[in-house]
Design an enzyme around this catalytic site. Sequence first.
Site: not given
Ligand code: GLN
Length: 484
Positions: A78, A153, A177
Amino acid sequence: MELHELTLKEQLEGLKSSSFTSVELTEHYLKRIKKIDPEINSYITITEDLALSQAKEADTRYNNKNPLDLDGIPIAHKDIFCTENILTTCGSKMLSDFIAPYSSTVVSKFIEKGTVMLGKTNMDEFAMGSSNETSYFGAVKNPWNKEYVPGGSSGGSAACVAAGLAPAATATDTGGSIRQPAALCGLTGIKPTYGRVSRYGMIAFASSLDQGGVLTRSAEDAAILMNVMSGYDPKDSTSLNVEVPDFSQEIGKPISGLKIGIPIELFEQDMPDYVRKNTNEAIDIFKELGAEIKEISFPNIDLSLPVYYVLAPAECSANLSRYDGVRYGYRCEDPKDIEDLYMRTREEGFGSEVKRRILIGTYALSAGFYDAYYLKAQKCRQLIANDFSEAFNSVDVILSPTTPGTSFKAGEKTNDPIEMYLQDIFTIPANLAGLPGISFPCGNHKDLPLGLQLVGNSLEEGKLLMAAHHFQQTTNWHKDMPKV
Ligand code: GLN
């Protein structure tokens, strides 16, 4: 069978028995990436030359009969993990030219074990999002249906593994995410206990919630990679100095007698019938496998989402204050003075979701509102952690759907942040309590995958991997691959 259809474990066996070389395996993936990824957009950077030279070195070690643990296995990272001398963007314009001067501990550990880096994967900007539509490098498509999102994400990591453009990928999880994209792309994704995996060199979003993990095609593969990435790191002050079990052994332990908790409040939530039906079928499978099912109560579950959306923005507003156009990253052109430099750099360098979070966060932390929002949220966070402690007095793991449904169409939730935030309603509690969670495929609906989540007690990733592995011994959902 083509090479990308093998699991990582099978690939490792193939390399060891000289059925194919790492160069052949790496070239196979690079060819697929070139052919298929222009449509999926799962990679931001493809490190072709590096991959081929690492593969050659691995093959030499195999020839000399002294291979490393994961020698020659291709993997994608990532783009939130710093990689020395390689572009590391975090999905943002702010870091669109940033060449990291050092590697994160996670990436270094994978290199030490002989893995081959295929490239850096696309992601929501600064890991904020649930659909991979906030990336400066464009949205990622779900390989199961390109009109749908892969989740976020870590959407690039999930899409590339699902499409057979890497056997596995690293990812991070602040509120879901890893698990949410795993569910939406039909993969296994594990978020370890907070502190199990080093955050050194992992670009910070919300430091008390962020945790690195992996996306794979099976629990067995996840166990292999967890063995590499886990462990104490003196460079991360929140890293846990505790022994790491051999997760590949843990998954072989018996499942009979495992106590699985079902939170009653969870099933009172609004969810589509197919999610309820699939979850109940998964519960039946666990019963047949010999697990014990127990109802548990989670009285403060409704606080999770609001607590997260105060704390995560508060922490991100502090973490992202470093992007000021002075030290590194994007700088606006011809600033008139220092204030103009700060303001225009941040105005031009950040996308709108990141700005929304910074605004909410600075508001919650401001002198007049700190007690009312930030402090209150911290107290509620403790209540949620207490609910888990109470639950783990009587059960080993807690089961729920991973997401409120299968993937959704690109653009469908972009204008409604709350709808987007609700994607993580089942995943966020584990981050707030620092607990490990896993998602694995448990069915599909209209040809889109659906995920099941298990949350475990602190440092009990082994139980999660074990339960998922047993589930995968009697089901085939994880073997399905989309036709790309
Ligand atoms: N979807 C969540 C957010 O936007 C979690 C994101 C994540 O786990 N990095 O904060």
